[in-house]
Design a protein around this motif. Structure first.
Motif, PDB file in Angstrom:
ATOM      1  N   SER B  61       0.819  -1.214   0.000  1.00  0.00           N
ATOM      2  CA  SER B  61       0.000   0.000   0.000  1.00  0.00           C
ATOM      3  C   SER B  61       0.861   1.276   0.000  1.00  0.00           C
ATOM      4  N   THR B  62       2.114   1.153  -0.344  1.00  0.00           N
ATOM      5  CA  THR B  62       3.066   2.267  -0.508  1.00  0.00           C
ATOM      6  C   THR B  62       3.458   2.946   0.807  1.00  0.00           C
ATOM      7  N   PHE B  83       3.006   7.546  -6.165  1.00  0.00           N
ATOM      8  CA  PHE B  83       1.963   8.563  -6.083  1.00  0.00           C
ATOM      9  C   PHE B  83       0.729   8.183  -6.908  1.00  0.00           C
ATOM     10  N   LYS B  86      -1.154   5.180  -5.261  1.00  0.00           N
ATOM     11  CA  LYS B  86      -1.989   5.544  -4.109  1.00  0.00           C
ATOM     12  C   LYS B  86      -3.452   5.748  -4.532  1.00  0.00           C
ATOM     13  N   HIS B  87      -3.661   6.182  -5.776  1.00  0.00           N
ATOM     14  CA  HIS B  87      -5.037   6.428  -6.226  1.00  0.00           C
ATOM     15  C   HIS B  87      -5.802   5.141  -6.488  1.00  0.00           C
ATOM     16  N   ASN B  90      -5.913   0.834  -1.564  1.00  0.00           N
ATOM     17  CA  ASN B  90      -6.212   1.329  -0.222  1.00  0.00           C
ATOM     18  C   ASN B  90      -6.128   0.162   0.748  1.00  0.00           C
ATOM     19  N   MET B  91      -6.111   0.500   2.032  1.00  0.00           N
ATOM     20  CA  MET B  91      -5.918  -0.528   3.041  1.00  0.00           C
ATOM     21  C   MET B  91      -6.927  -0.355   4.171  1.00  0.00           C
ATOM     22  N   LEU B 115      -8.440  14.556   0.130  1.00  0.00           N
ATOM     23  CA  LEU B 115      -7.020  14.234  -0.045  1.00  0.00           C
ATOM     24  C   LEU B 115      -6.788  13.509  -1.370  1.00  0.00           C
ATOM     25  N   TYR B 116      -7.811  12.790  -1.832  1.00  0.00           N
ATOM     26  CA  TYR B 116      -7.695  12.116  -3.129  1.00  0.00           C
ATOM     27  C   TYR B 116      -8.138  13.016  -4.277  1.00  0.00           C
ATOM     28  N   ASN B 117      -8.442  14.268  -3.961  1.00  0.00           N
ATOM     29  CA  ASN B 117      -8.891  15.229  -4.969  1.00  0.00           C
ATOM     30  C   ASN B 117     -10.096  14.748  -5.771  1.00  0.00           C
TER      31      ASN B 117
END
Ligand SMILES: Nc1ncnc2c1ncn2[C@@H]1O[C@H](COP(=O)(O)OP(=O)(O)O)[C@@H](O)[C@H]1O
Ligand SMILES: [Mg+2]
Lengths: 269, 332
Positions: B61-62, B83, B86-87, B90-91, B115-117
């Motif tokens: 999950s980076t 980056f 991440k889009h 998810n975890m 935060l995810y725009n």
């Protein structure tokens, strides 16, 4: 980025107003009030209302109460912005929300700026209230230079933000809030000239004072508000303050990217 | 498709020995793990505490950068394109953390969504949908600190879905949940894969959960994969590694005893006996399924009052499997 700034500021305001906002607000005001009260007694009882020639020479004013009150106002900002903003990442870590934050494509600077924006707003509110509380002690600024006061406040906010970024990295790296917070705050209080001109300090401490932006902010603020000096006649202080701010800011940005990348490894679940 | 190859992760931790001195200790949490997650499939990651499940999930999950190895997520590189990844990932972790307790459910989801725009209108629809989905509609505008454990956990699930991830990593999501809620969550997880086509990685140390949900399972121990297969294969291996029987019977004569012990020796099994109200109780542990043989042997000599085959325990299976693995490595 803008999106992250605004939503973080909004989030913080929501949280702040939900959890005991009044207690929090009053405790901050009280500490400002008592500091000024202390200065007032020192001045009136110990010094019997007379400041020494030295004081006038160092500070350019004989109005000690106004000198101390401006010091306390600045200190209110130091605490509100610098200290609270620097705590934001480690608070996420402590409350177990850092992973949800870092797993998202959050912009660290956007996030921190949002915290800064919210703290600046809250502290400005506190400042207004503090001004009213301290009126009876007599803050007088008949010859204020508004332009240089405003410029001073703007650069000061940038420098406090830069310092906050650095401290927030240090806190996450060492997983410590108590020691770094309290030490740093006390050191700033003593060395930057909140209640007395730094010339009273031993010269080796003054070397240190001169590396902290707050020292310049305090001096420029007092010169602009109490003496009424303009930007040009304080050019040296302004330039040094701007340079220091830029340095702190740049170091902060570099540091925070490095440290936050490793932050999830630091927390043990 | 998510393809991970040879993922490794070490933790470096400082240990205090004395007031001023400290030494650096390296913990090899994950020592080289390969795995594949296909869209629409649920993959299980099974292991005991400390096996490296959470560390693996955090790398995918980076959150943690792998020390070695590589991973591609739909053709993107886990480290270089973190980056972008991440889009689409998810975890969700077990427990009540990962959401803000002083915000309401709606405020939490709004914040993470921003935060995810995610565009405003779309975000609003998504939040309404998710809140409905996890059954928090009535309480959506109450601060999370007033929620029960299960409700906090459900909000966390909504948070994990806020960016509509293609790959979802669930780290012991049913940990500490009441049985009915855990059951709902399992059903829900299934529908995320089957109906919404998400690729899911699920860690657990409950074999039943994995058996029920997963299409494919990896078992890891001490940072290494010790086996992989379909849940059926895994379950039968686990069952074969550990068979426990509890038998109550009327009598345990000398003759029976000697025949019984001879039999157990041939199948390398142990037993434990105890006199119990007017009869005897025997516990048998075996690496093989010897249910039929046991019943046949005992019923020749005595009356069996009760016979119970205990559920296989993952712990025992993993210990056996890692012993076998170590043995194979030495003799390879
Ligand atoms: N932040 C950390 N610092 C140091 N060691 C850690 C950290 N997190 C986990 N570990 C260690 O790494 C190993 C694997 O942990 P983890 O991935 O959490 O396993 P699991 O999720 O399977 O229980 C354990 O030995 C654990 O103690
Ligand atoms: Mg774990």
């Amino acid at each position: 980025m803008i999106n992250h700034i605004l939503s973080t500021a909004k989030r913080n305001l929501t949280m702040q107003t939900r959890a005991y906002p009044i207690d929090f607000f009053i405790s901050k005001l009280l500490s400002c009030f008592f500091t000024i009260l202390g200065a007032f007694f020192m001045y009136n009882i110990v010094f019997k209302g007379n400041v020494s020639i030295h004081f006038i020479k160092f500070s350019g004013t004989s109005d000690y109460m106004s000198f101390a009150i401006l010091g306390c106002f600045t200190n209110l900002f130091v605490r509100g912005t610098f200290l609270n903003v620097s705590r934001s990442f480690i608070t996420e870590m402590r409350e177990g929300t850092l992973d949800s934050l870092l797993i998202s494509p959050v912009n660290y600077m956007g996030y921190l700026s949002g915290n800064m924006l919210e703290q600046t707003m809250i502290t400005s509110g506190e400042l207004l209230a503090a001004m009213i509380i301290t009126l009876p002690f007599g803050l007088r600024f008949p010859s204020i230079n508004v332009v240089s006061t405003l410029l001073c406040i703007s650069i000061t906010l940038i420098s406090l933000f830069g310092m906050a970024i650095i401290l927030s990295g240090i806190m996450v790296y060492f997983k410590d809030t108590y020691l770094s917070q309290n030490t740093v705050f006390s050191v700033l209080f003593l060395t930057t000239g909140v209640l007395f001109p730094i010339q009273y300090l031993p010269s080796w401490i003054q070397v240190f004072s001169n590396l902290i932006p707050v020292t310049y902010s305090l001096r420029i603020l007092r010169n602009s508000v109490l003496v009424g000096l303009d930007i040009v006649s304080q050019a040296r202080d302004f330039i040094t303050l701007a340079l220091l701010s830029a340095i702190y800011f740049a170091v902060g940005v570099l540091l925070i990217n490095k440290i936050m990348k490793k932050a999830p490894e630091k927390q043990f679940i | 498709m998510l393809i991970a190859k040879g993922l490794k992760k070490n933790y470096i931790s400082k240990e205090k020995n004395g007031f001023f001195r400290s030494s650096v200790k390296t913990i090899e949490a994950v020592k080289g793990i390969d795995l594949t997650i296909e869209p629409g499939k649920i993959v299980g990651l099974l292991g005991l505490n400390g096996a490296g499940k959470t560390t693996t999930i955090k790398m995918l999950s980076t959150l943690l950068e792998p020390d070695e190895g590589s991973c591609s997520v739909d053709g993107l590189d886990l480290v270089k394109d973190a980056f972008k990844i991440k889009h689409i990932v998810n975890m969700i972790a077990g427990g009540e953390r990962m959401v803000y307790w002083r915000l309401t459910a709606t405020e939490n989801l709004e914040y993470f969504g921003k935060l995810y725009n995610i565009p405003k209108n779309e975000l609003k629809n998504r939040i309404d949908g998710l809140i409905e989905f996890v059954g928090l509609k009535e309480r959506a505008n109450e601060p999370v600190e007033k929620y029960s454990k299960g409700m906090k956990q459900r909000l966390q699930i909504a948070r994990g879905l806020i960016n509509d991830p293609k790959y979802l990593f669930m780290d012991e999501p049913t940990l500490g949940l009441d049985a009915p809620i855990a059951r709902d969550l399992r059903k829900f997880t299934k529908s995320l894969a089957r109906e919404k086509g998400k690729g899911i990685l699920l860690t657990s140390h409950y074999i039943n959960e994995i058996e029920e949900l997963c299409d494919y399972v990896y078992i890891i121990d001490q940072g290494l994969k010790i086996m992989e297969g379909t849940p059926k294969e895994i379950a039968s291996i686990v069952a074969n590694c550990t068979n426990q029987y509890k038998i109550k019977m009327l009598d345990f004569s000398e003759k029976l005893k000697s025949q019984f012990e001879t039999f157990l020796r041939t199948v390398q099994s142990d037993y434990f006996i105890e006199a119990a109200d007017g009869g005897y109780e025997i516990d048998v542990t075996s690496h093989m399924d010897i249910q039929g043989e046991l019943i046949a042997l005992l019923s020749q000599h005595t009356k069996i009052i009760s016979f119970a085959a205990m559920e296989p325990k993952l712990e025992d299976a993993i210990i056996t499997l890692s012993e076998v693995k170590a043995y194979e490595q030495i003799h390879a």
